[in-house]
Design an enzyme around this catalytic site. Structure first.
Site, short mmCIF file in Angstrom:
data_model
loop_
_atom_site.label_atom_id
_atom_site.label_comp_id
_atom_site.label_asym_id
_atom_site.label_seq_id
_atom_site.Cartn_x
_atom_site.Cartn_y
_atom_site.Cartn_z
N ARG A 51 -43.16 12.65 10.02
CA ARG A 51 -42.24 12.92 10.91
C ARG A 51 -41.18 13.83 10.14
O ARG A 51 -40.74 15.05 10.38
CB ARG A 51 -41.69 12.12 12.19
CG ARG A 51 -40.75 12.79 12.93
CD ARG A 51 -40.42 12.26 14.23
NE ARG A 51 -40.55 10.74 14.31
CZ ARG A 51 -39.82 9.99 13.73
NH1 ARG A 51 -38.62 10.09 13.33
NH2 ARG A 51 -39.93 8.67 14.04
N TYR A 103 -40.49 36.00 26.51
CA TYR A 103 -41.34 35.37 26.69
C TYR A 103 -41.03 34.28 27.91
O TYR A 103 -40.09 33.78 27.90
CB TYR A 103 -42.03 34.67 25.73
CG TYR A 103 -42.91 33.41 25.99
CD1 TYR A 103 -44.23 33.99 26.63
CD2 TYR A 103 -42.77 32.45 25.91
CE1 TYR A 103 -45.07 32.76 27.32
CE2 TYR A 103 -43.70 31.14 26.08
CZ TYR A 103 -44.78 31.65 26.80
OH TYR A 103 -45.62 30.64 27.21
N ASP A 175 -36.49 36.15 17.57
CA ASP A 175 -37.72 36.16 18.07
C ASP A 175 -38.56 37.23 17.40
O ASP A 175 -38.56 38.18 18.02
CB ASP A 175 -38.23 35.71 19.33
CG ASP A 175 -39.56 35.11 19.55
OD1 ASP A 175 -40.41 35.57 18.87
OD2 ASP A 175 -39.76 34.73 20.48
N LYS A 200 -49.44 32.92 17.11
CA LYS A 200 -49.77 34.32 17.03
C LYS A 200 -50.12 34.92 15.92
O LYS A 200 -51.06 34.43 15.40
CB LYS A 200 -48.65 35.09 17.93
CG LYS A 200 -48.14 34.40 19.09
CD LYS A 200 -48.92 34.09 20.16
CE LYS A 200 -48.00 33.43 21.28
NZ LYS A 200 -48.80 32.36 21.86
O1 P1T Z 1 -46.84 29.24 22.79
P1 P1T Z 1 -45.80 28.90 21.99
O2 P1T Z 1 -46.35 28.80 20.32
O3 P1T Z 1 -45.07 27.51 22.23
O4 P1T Z 1 -44.71 30.14 21.65
C1 P1T Z 1 -43.93 30.67 22.55
C2 P1T Z 1 -43.86 32.17 22.53
C3 P1T Z 1 -42.48 32.35 21.83
N1 P1T Z 1 -42.19 33.69 21.72
C4 P1T Z 1 -42.95 34.60 22.08
C5 P1T Z 1 -42.42 36.20 21.89
C6 P1T Z 1 -44.45 34.29 22.60
O5 P1T Z 1 -44.90 35.45 23.10
C7 P1T Z 1 -44.58 32.94 22.95
C8 P1T Z 1 -45.96 32.70 23.65
N2 P1T Z 1 -46.19 33.77 24.26
C9 P1T Z 1 -47.58 33.65 25.05
C10 P1T Z 1 -48.40 32.38 24.92
C11 P1T Z 1 -47.87 34.96 25.58
O6 P1T Z 1 -49.43 34.99 26.08
O7 P1T Z 1 -47.18 35.73 25.80
#
Ligand code: P1T
Length: 384
Positions: A51, A103, A175, A200
């Site tokens: 962890r 998001y 972000d 992503k």
């Molecule tokens: O899904 P996750 O890995 O927890 O990430 C969140 C997140 C954070 N910042 C941005 C700009 C994002 O687009 C996302 C996640 N977005 C999607 C799942 C989507 O389809 O837009």
């Protein structure tokens, strides 16, 4: 290697990785272990419990840090876990300014989870630096922006936001999920930390959920390491390894996403069936000049306004290559309906006020053959 001495593609492939000291394996092993033998009490090789740290995770953290020009990285189990950790550097009574369009899961985390714990949030259209300035309070500790935003592709002037943050003694967090370090490096523009959903583009193959924070600020990284250990939202070694495999081709994939993205945005822009195209690379994007200044490319994310829900539904049913799904940034093309999917948690009035309408669809343009993608969109766009 000293990553600073190399250009982006070399860093993508090599930074953070040395041949495995025990076997010489070129690829960083997946250290699938929860713990590490100690020679004596308190005598160990730098790893005590997974962890707290894991060599596969450390390699990923060093790799992405090198791409963003940061001294440190801290990986988390998801993008929202990384964002939560950044917010949890602060305490009840502290104020955070967040971009109005982020998001939907970020919006939900701030409004519905962290506000209950006493953090204060203001949601502000950060495209206008004056609006950021006006939202400042004596207790403002963090300004959190996405640029370009999901899904409206709004662009915030990172350098201007960084100046405001600095004057206030607050942190600017960007972000950078949509642009990736290949096209935009917020630390060079004055940001204090960068966060990614590594689910992503960093991973790029839609087979991992992950998040990562990059920073050169000693206090921030110390706080994040403490939260990795104390709150525990860390990624497993297999997932770190997959993202590390993804970043090796980030530069190749992003160049291809950008080529396809530009072609498709230009074609849609000329098609009267798409009422509006939101893509920072189009000259008629309201912040195109700013986008050109702070980004070196525009990538594969865009949204189009089709007029109403019925047309959006027809389009999402009709595409054959663009698969209807949440998420983005993989090599395959996806389509989504933000109002019903990724941004359903955003209060309806706010969603509508900013333009996340029932007729809006978002495209994550992949790196398939662009003519096949263009043909798919052409056959799927509903007639007017
Ligand atoms: O899904 P996750 O890995 O927890 O990430 C969140 C997140 C954070 N910042 C941005 C700009 C994002 O687009 C996302 C996640 N977005 C999607 C799942 C989507 O389809 O837009």
């Amino acid at each position: 290697m000293k990553p600073d001495n190399y250009r982006f593609a070399t860093r993508a492939i090599r930074a953070g990785q040395q041949p495995d000291p025990t076997t010489g394996a070129i690829m960083t092993p997946i250290y699938q272990t929860s713990t590490y033998a100690q020679e004596g009490i308190g005598v160990h090789k730098g790893f005590e419990y997974a962890r707290v740290s894991n060599p596969t995770r450390s390699a990923l953290e060093a790799n992405v840090a090198a791409l963003e020009g940061a001294d440190h990285g801290a990986a988390f189990a998801s993008g929202v876990a990384a964002i939560e950790a950044l917010a949890k550097l602060h305490s009840a009574g502290d104020h955070i300014i967040c971009g109005a369009n982020v998001y939907g899961g970020t919006d939900r985390l701030f409004r519905q989870v962290l506000s209950r714990l006493g953090l204060e949030f203001s949601f502000v259209d950060t495209r206008d630096p004056v609006a950021i300035e006006s939202a400042l309070r004596p207790n403002t500790r963090m300004i959190f922006i996405e640029t370009p935003t999901n899904p409206l592709m709004h662009v915030t002037d990172i350098a201007a936001a960084a100046q405001i943050a600095r004057r206030q003694g607050a942190r600017l967090v960007v972000d950078n999920t949509f642009a990736t370090p290949y096209f935009q490096r917020p630390l060079e523009l004055g940001a204090d930390a960068i966060v990614h959903s590594s689910t992503k583009y960093l991973n790029g193959h839609s087979d991992v959920v992950g998040g990562i924070v990059l920073t050169s600020d000693g206090e921030i990284i110390e706080g994040l390491r403490f939260l990795q250990k104390s709150a525990g939202a860390v990624p497993g070694p297999m997932d770190c390894w997959l993202v590390l495999r993804g970043t090796k081709t980030l530069h190749v994939r992003m160049a291809a996403h950008d080529r396809n993205g530009r072609r498709i945005a230009e074609r849609l822009h000329q098609d009267p069936r798409a009422l509006r195209v939101f893509y920072a690379g189009l000259p008629d994007h309201p912040q195109h000049e700013l986008a050109r200044r702070q980004m070196s490319g525009f990538g594969g994310m865009m949204s189009i306004e089709l007029g109403d829900r019925e047309r959006a539904e027809r389009f999402c049913r009709a595409t054959r290559l663009f698969t209807l799904a949440e998420s983005l940034g993989g090599v395959e093309s996806l389509v989504s309906h933000p109002a019903a999917m990724t941004h359903a948690a955003v209060p309806q009035a706010e969603r509508e006020a900013m333009g996340i309408s029932e007729g809006l669809v978002r495209l994550s343009v992949g790196i398939e053959d662009v003519d096949d993608l263009l043909n798919d969109l052409d056959q799927a766009l509903p007639k007017r």
